[in-house]
Design a protein around this motif. Structure first.
Motif, PDB file in Angstrom:
ATOM      1  N   ARG A   9       0.849  -1.190   0.000  1.00  0.00           N
ATOM      2  CA  ARG A   9       0.000   0.000   0.000  1.00  0.00           C
ATOM      3  C   ARG A   9       0.883   1.237   0.000  1.00  0.00           C
ATOM      4  O   ARG A   9       1.783   1.374   0.837  1.00  0.00           O
ATOM      5  CB  ARG A   9      -0.932   0.020   1.210  1.00  0.00           C
ATOM      6  CG  ARG A   9      -1.830   1.271   1.275  1.00  0.00           C
ATOM      7  CD  ARG A   9      -2.889   1.133   2.365  1.00  0.00           C
ATOM      8  NE  ARG A   9      -3.635   2.362   2.590  1.00  0.00           N
ATOM      9  CZ  ARG A   9      -4.634   2.797   1.826  1.00  0.00           C
ATOM     10  NH1 ARG A   9      -5.011   2.093   0.767  1.00  0.00           N
ATOM     11  NH2 ARG A   9      -5.277   3.922   2.108  1.00  0.00           N
ATOM     12  N   CYS A  10       0.616   2.145  -0.926  1.00  0.00           N
ATOM     13  CA  CYS A  10       1.391   3.378  -1.043  1.00  0.00           C
ATOM     14  C   CYS A  10       0.430   4.545  -1.226  1.00  0.00           C
ATOM     15  O   CYS A  10      -0.257   4.635  -2.250  1.00  0.00           O
ATOM     16  CB  CYS A  10       2.360   3.294  -2.235  1.00  0.00           C
ATOM     17  SG  CYS A  10       3.222   4.837  -2.597  1.00  0.00           S
ATOM     18  N   VAL A  11       0.386   5.420  -0.233  1.00  0.00           N
ATOM     19  CA  VAL A  11      -0.409   6.647  -0.314  1.00  0.00           C
ATOM     20  C   VAL A  11       0.540   7.797  -0.002  1.00  0.00           C
ATOM     21  O   VAL A  11       1.039   7.919   1.123  1.00  0.00           O
ATOM     22  CB  VAL A  11      -1.591   6.642   0.671  1.00  0.00           C
ATOM     23  CG1 VAL A  11      -2.362   7.960   0.558  1.00  0.00           C
ATOM     24  CG2 VAL A  11      -2.506   5.457   0.410  1.00  0.00           C
ATOM     25  N   LEU A  12       0.791   8.633  -0.990  1.00  0.00           N
ATOM     26  CA  LEU A  12       1.722   9.739  -0.827  1.00  0.00           C
ATOM     27  C   LEU A  12       0.976  10.992  -0.397  1.00  0.00           C
ATOM     28  O   LEU A  12      -0.169  11.202  -0.798  1.00  0.00           O
ATOM     29  CB  LEU A  12       2.478   9.988  -2.132  1.00  0.00           C
ATOM     30  CG  LEU A  12       3.281   8.800  -2.667  1.00  0.00           C
ATOM     31  CD1 LEU A  12       3.905   9.140  -4.013  1.00  0.00           C
ATOM     32  CD2 LEU A  12       4.353   8.381  -1.673  1.00  0.00           C
ATOM     33  N   PRO A  13       1.588  11.840   0.414  1.00  0.00           N
ATOM     34  CA  PRO A  13       0.907  13.054   0.891  1.00  0.00           C
ATOM     35  C   PRO A  13       0.717  14.075  -0.210  1.00  0.00           C
ATOM     36  O   PRO A  13       1.371  14.014  -1.267  1.00  0.00           O
ATOM     37  CB  PRO A  13       1.836  13.572   1.981  1.00  0.00           C
ATOM     38  CG  PRO A  13       3.184  13.054   1.609  1.00  0.00           C
ATOM     39  CD  PRO A  13       2.947  11.717   0.972  1.00  0.00           C
TER      40      PRO A  13
ATOM     41  N   SER B 264       5.037   2.917  -5.924  1.00  0.00           N
ATOM     42  CA  SER B 264       3.582   2.831  -5.886  1.00  0.00           C
ATOM     43  C   SER B 264       3.213   1.488  -5.280  1.00  0.00           C
ATOM     44  O   SER B 264       4.089   0.634  -5.027  1.00  0.00           O
ATOM     45  CB  SER B 264       2.996   2.964  -7.297  1.00  0.00           C
ATOM     46  OG  SER B 264       3.518   1.945  -8.138  1.00  0.00           O
ATOM     47  N   SER B 265       1.932   1.286  -5.029  1.00  0.00           N
ATOM     48  CA  SER B 265       1.481  -0.009  -4.512  1.00  0.00           C
ATOM     49  C   SER B 265       1.875  -1.114  -5.495  1.00  0.00           C
ATOM     50  O   SER B 265       1.696  -0.976  -6.711  1.00  0.00           O
ATOM     51  CB  SER B 265      -0.036   0.004  -4.316  1.00  0.00           C
ATOM     52  OG  SER B 265      -0.411   0.990  -3.379  1.00  0.00           O
TER      53      SER B 265
ATOM     54  N   GLU C 233       0.465  11.808   6.800  1.00  0.00           N
ATOM     55  CA  GLU C 233      -0.396  11.316   5.719  1.00  0.00           C
ATOM     56  C   GLU C 233       0.227  10.157   4.955  1.00  0.00           C
ATOM     57  O   GLU C 233      -0.479   9.376   4.306  1.00  0.00           O
ATOM     58  CB  GLU C 233      -0.682  12.447   4.725  1.00  0.00           C
ATOM     59  CG  GLU C 233      -1.637  13.506   5.227  1.00  0.00           C
ATOM     60  CD  GLU C 233      -1.924  14.544   4.153  1.00  0.00           C
ATOM     61  OE1 GLU C 233      -1.516  14.345   2.983  1.00  0.00           O
ATOM     62  OE2 GLU C 233      -2.555  15.556   4.483  1.00  0.00           O
ATOM     63  N   LEU C 234       1.552  10.063   4.986  1.00  0.00           N
ATOM     64  CA  LEU C 234       2.244   9.049   4.193  1.00  0.00           C
ATOM     65  C   LEU C 234       1.885   7.639   4.663  1.00  0.00           C
ATOM     66  O   LEU C 234       1.911   7.346   5.858  1.00  0.00           O
ATOM     67  CB  LEU C 234       3.752   9.254   4.315  1.00  0.00           C
ATOM     68  CG  LEU C 234       4.645   8.207   3.629  1.00  0.00           C
ATOM     69  CD1 LEU C 234       4.496   8.286   2.112  1.00  0.00           C
ATOM     70  CD2 LEU C 234       6.093   8.388   4.046  1.00  0.00           C
ATOM     71  N   GLU C 235       1.536   6.784   3.714  1.00  0.00           N
ATOM     72  CA  GLU C 235       1.295   5.370   4.006  1.00  0.00           C
ATOM     73  C   GLU C 235       2.161   4.528   3.091  1.00  0.00           C
ATOM     74  O   GLU C 235       1.986   4.530   1.868  1.00  0.00           O
ATOM     75  CB  GLU C 235      -0.179   5.009   3.803  1.00  0.00           C
ATOM     76  CG  GLU C 235      -1.134   5.650   4.795  1.00  0.00           C
ATOM     77  CD  GLU C 235      -2.561   5.161   4.597  1.00  0.00           C
ATOM     78  OE1 GLU C 235      -2.743   3.930   4.504  1.00  0.00           O
ATOM     79  OE2 GLU C 235      -3.459   6.016   4.505  1.00  0.00           O
TER      80      GLU C 235
END
Length: 458
Positions: free
Chosen positions: A357-361, A373-374, A409-411
């Motif tokens: 899982r990749c969530v960038l701020p 990326s994910s 926020e970063l995941e």
């Protein structure tokens, strides 16, 4: 005139250079190893060429493969990014012989400034302040020992061909000097193929401050302000910011003038960085020149509004700088955090893994330079950098708050994946750092405090 740019690199910097090339209307070529076959840069470029297997010596550092890729695709310009071949004088010379434009200084300048001892002597001639030590490399252990005794401990032994935080040994006692000298020389020979070393005074509590330069082939040079890069582990940077907190304008101007003077004396062309150590009294001393784009260049871009890659390409094409020192007017404060796949609890050991899982701020004034990326599997062959989170605000306090929000926020999650993100939030909240009183020993002090037993209040 530049028409096709081959980016001889990988990861976030390859993608970052490709984006500027697209904005400039230039045709692009990405090169990649088999480990990077499905990378973001490969999908983004107009053309992509596989240049070898995963190990860098067989791909990104293999000059014949890079040159052949340029020939195959009709590239006329090679941008080396940072790391790999970016400061390789032989590569720059081969590019010139093949009629390719190398985006960086001439080969002779790379050779001079890439030798840390020679660079030290050149900067001394140009009048830059240096820490006490040898002006050239010392090949005799007794001569080096006598110098260390004269300087006074601690001293640092540095590989003349070193870089990237490698090839350095701090010596705190004369009883250890000879063994450390021989060990550093042997290590330098093994890693860099060059066993020459030099000796200089070591500052335990200094700040690492660097000056960003741009010089053209017509004898003009400007500096773009100072960046503080004092938050480091193993002599490698984790957090960078501009302006450097606590440095007055007169000191920054003096450092900038000295950096430009030294660079022009060396015949420098392109973007580069002159690095200094600054002591507790604000005295600065030359450390080294980085003859390439720095990882932390985005913080300078955010406060100046300049695209440093675009400026590099213009200078490499023979154009003069389109502005003077008086035109450089930095505004606000910018901060960069490097998100590495490393475990801070295991002395920042690399932690390659699959990112599930990749969530960038995002949000106002937040820039993320990343190639992940994910579903991205972090290869074990290369540097552990996953992303650079960069923020801007009107002042430092605002930049710190914005960075904390962005890091929150970063995941980035995955089986056995560990990153530096949470650790960096701890650093940014450290009172010393918040006050701008930190230096290169900050992480050591934080580690000691965290290991001290809690005192009973009963």
């Amino acid at each position: 005139m530049t028409r096709t740019v081959l980016v001889a690199n990988r990861g976030e910097i390859a993608l970052r250079v490709l984006r500027t090339c697209r904005e400039l209307g230039l045709r692009t070529v990405a090169v990649y190893s088999t480990a990077d076959a499905d990378s973001a840069a490969v999908h983004y470029a107009d053309l992509a060429v596989c240049i070898g297997p995963g190990p860098a010596r067989l791909s990104y550092n293999h000059i014949p493969s890079v040159i052949e890729a340029a020939r195959m695709t009709g590239a006329d310009t090679i941008h080396p990014g940072y790391g790999f071949l970016s400061e390789n004088a032989d590569f720059a010379e081969v590019c010139a012989a093949e009629g390719l434009t190398f985006v960086g200084p001439p080969a002779a300048v790379l050779a001079r400034l890439g030798d840390k001892a020679v660079a030290r002597a050149l900067m001394a001639e140009a009048g830059l302040p240096l820490l006490p030590g040898s002006v050239t490399a010392i090949d005799d252990v007794d001569e080096a020992f006598a110098l260390a005794e004269d300087i006074g401990y601690p001293v640092i032994i540095k590989a003349a061909a070193g870089g990237g935080g490698r090839g350095m040994t701090v010596v705190r006692d004369g009883a250890d000097f000879r063994d450390d000298y021989r060990r550093t020389r042997a290590g330098a020979q093994a890693v860099f193929g060059d066993g020459r070393v030099y000796v200089e005074r070591y500052l335990d509590s200094a700040r690492h401050v660097e000056i960003q330069l741009l010089c053209d082939a017509h004898g003009a040079g400007v500096h773009l302000g100072a960046r503080d890069c004092s938050v480091q582990r193993r002599h490698q940077k984790l957090v960078e910011e501009t302006p450097a907190p606590g440095l007055d304008g007169a000191t920054v101007a003096a450092m900038g003038e000295a950096a430009v003077r030294g660079a022009l004396a060396a015949g420098y062309v392109g973007a580069g960085t002159v690095e200094f150590l600054v002591d507790a009294e604000g005295n600065f001393s030359f450390m080294e020149v980085n003859c390439r784009l720095q990882v932390e260049h985005p913080v300078t871009e955010l406060v100046t509004g300049l695209d440093l890659v675009a400026e590099q390409l213009r200078v490499a094409a023979g154009e003069p700088l389109g502005f003077t020192q008086d035109d450089v007017t930095p505004r606000g404060a910018a901060l960069e955090c490097r998100i590495n796949a490393e475990d801070p609890d295991r002395d920042f050991a690399p932690a390659p893994a699959l990112i599930t899982r990749c969530v960038l701020p995002g949000g106002p004034f937040v820039r993320v330079d990343s190639h992940v990326s994910s579903g991205y599997r972090i290869p074990p062959d290369y540097d552990s950098l996953l992303a650079k989170i960069v923020v801007w605000a009107p002042d430092r306090a605002g930049a710190l708050a914005r960075m904390d929000r962005a890091l929150a926020e970063l995941e980035l999650t995955g089986d056995r994946l560990v990153t530096t993100a949470d650790f960096l939030r701890t650093v940014l909240a450290e009172p010393e750092f918040v006050a701008g009183h930190h230096d290169t020993a900050l992480l050591d002090r934080m580690r000691r405090r965290s290991s001290e037993p809690e005192r009973s209040t009963a």
